[in-house]
Design an enzyme around this catalytic site. Structure first.
Site, PDB file in Angstrom:
ATOM      1  CG  HIS A  43     -10.998  84.835 -45.642  1.00 33.45           C
ATOM      2  ND1 HIS A  43     -11.214  83.700 -44.882  1.00 33.45           N
ATOM      3  CD2 HIS A  43     -10.191  85.629 -44.889  1.00 33.45           C
ATOM      4  CE1 HIS A  43     -10.570  83.797 -43.743  1.00 33.45           C
ATOM      5  NE2 HIS A  43      -9.948  84.959 -43.706  1.00 33.45           N
ATOM      6  CG  ASP A  48      -2.527  76.458 -42.451  1.00 38.70           C
ATOM      7  OD1 ASP A  48      -3.310  77.036 -41.678  1.00 38.70           O
ATOM      8  OD2 ASP A  48      -2.331  75.226 -42.433  1.00 38.70           O
ATOM      9  CE1 TYR A  76      -7.132  72.702 -48.592  1.00 40.45           C
ATOM     10  CE2 TYR A  76      -8.773  70.982 -48.301  1.00 40.45           C
ATOM     11  CZ  TYR A  76      -8.327  72.264 -48.067  1.00 40.45           C
ATOM     12  OH  TYR A  76      -9.082  73.113 -47.294  1.00 40.45           O
ATOM     13  CE1 TYR A 179      -7.889  73.334 -38.803  1.00 36.09           C
ATOM     14  CE2 TYR A 179      -9.545  71.793 -38.000  1.00 36.09           C
ATOM     15  CZ  TYR A 179      -9.058  73.086 -38.116  1.00 36.09           C
ATOM     16  OH  TYR A 179      -9.752  74.129 -37.552  1.00 36.09           O
ATOM     17  CG  LEU A 200      -2.360  72.421 -48.140  1.00 36.59           C
ATOM     18  CD1 LEU A 200      -2.767  70.981 -48.465  1.00 36.59           C
ATOM     19  CD2 LEU A 200      -2.752  72.763 -46.700  1.00 36.59           C
TER      20      LEU A 200
END
Length: 314
Positions: A43, A48, A76, A179, A200
């Site tokens: 991947h 997370d 995101y 992040y 998220l």
């Protein structure tokens, strides 16, 4: 006597998996690899366990070009819980601080504006970055904090979606190495109340079309459908794959005639017309434009091989 190992398939391409919540990226990878019976898969850009969304899975020779996806920008959707800070900056961690939420709409707008454009970010201790050969989250789980240097990142777009009660929803288009948990933690500190991620979702990686994302459930359904139709599962699964060179789609294409490509595939730089003056290029051959690898323009203007596709016998 041990059972003979089932021979896997040498397949090439990229699957855009819609990773489910509560599953690690590696677990998702292994499930997809088994469904496809693939010999080799990896991947690009772990999500997370709490996160969902686009996780490109590279098969076979496509793994050689996955680095170009790691370097790409991403988008995101995130929901933050205001008033609580956790040790991991998300809902999987322990609450370490609670404060009242008292900021105004003007203060929120001003705080958000400080995150737009080129900024620096200190990575979370709960990340896979390494310090002295050991991942940061391994130190964090032992209660050890190690020094981390701020890293330059770019927030191309930060959209305010809603603020209701103690929830704040944003959409973030960012560069590699960003992040989101850290952005939310830093934003909470700027607002004086603390914050952590409770939702998220990765909406996009590079220019991959979101409509090509598929779930594990859909893959399993296709396997069952293939069994019912008494056909190989590959007939239904393989059309879902993006081309193996799609991770490098941002780079220009140089097409070589077959007389030149044979030298290129043997590791030799070649001259060709129409090549850019510098930089990396995707190299194809012949009239059908078959992808054969990545090249780079050398000091003499030739296309030098950098990563080549290995062709396996059928």
């Amino acid at each position: 006597m041990s059972r003979p190992r089932r021979r896997g398939r040498d397949i090439n391409g990229v699957l855009l998996l819609d990773k489910p919540q509560g599953m690690s990226s590696n677990d998702a990878l292994q499930k997809v690899k088994r469904i496809y019976n693939a010999n080799r898969a990896g991947h690009t850009g772990a999500l997370d366990p709490l996160a969902t969304g686009m996780l490109p899975i590279c098969f076979g020779e496509a793994t050689k070009f996955s680095q170009y996806l790691l370097d790409s920008d991403k988008r995101y959707r995130v929901i933050a819980r205001l008033g609580q800070r956790t040790d991991t900056s998300d809902a999987d961690g322990q609450i370490v601080e609670e404060r009242p939420v008292t900021f105004s709409a003007e203060q929120l707008a001003a705080a958000l504006d400080t995150f737009r454009g080129d900024i620096e970010q200190i990575p979370s201790m709960y990340s896979a970055l390494k310090y002295q050969g050991k991942k940061l989250y391994e130190y964090a789980r032992q209660g050890i904090e190690v020094p981390r240097e701020a890293r330059p990142i770019t927030i191309y777009e930060l959209l305010f979606i809603r603020h209701e009660g103690n929830e704040l929803e944003l959409e973030i288009h960012c560069s590699k190495g960003t992040y989101i948990r850290t952005i939310i933690d830093d934003l909470g500190e700027k607002l004086g109340c603390g914050a952590h991620v409770i939702y998220l979702r990765r909406l996009a990686v590079s220019k991959y079309p979101v409509e090509r994302m598929v779930t594990l459930e859909h893959l399993r359904e296709l396997v069952e459908q293939a069994e019912q139709q008494d056909i190989p599962a590959a007939e239904l699964l393989d059309p879902l794959l993006m081309p193996m060179d799609s991770p490098a789609s941002d780079y220009p294409v140089v097409n070589l005639p077959l007389t030149s490509s044979v030298y290129f595939k043997n590791g030799n730089p070649v001259r060709t017309s129409g090549a850019p003056l510098e930089g990396l290029v995707r190299v194809t051959e012949g009239e059908n434009g078959k992808f054969i690898g990545m090249g780079e323009i050398d000091d003499e203007g030739r296309v030098a091989p950098r990563r080549l596709v290995v062709e396996y016998p059928a």
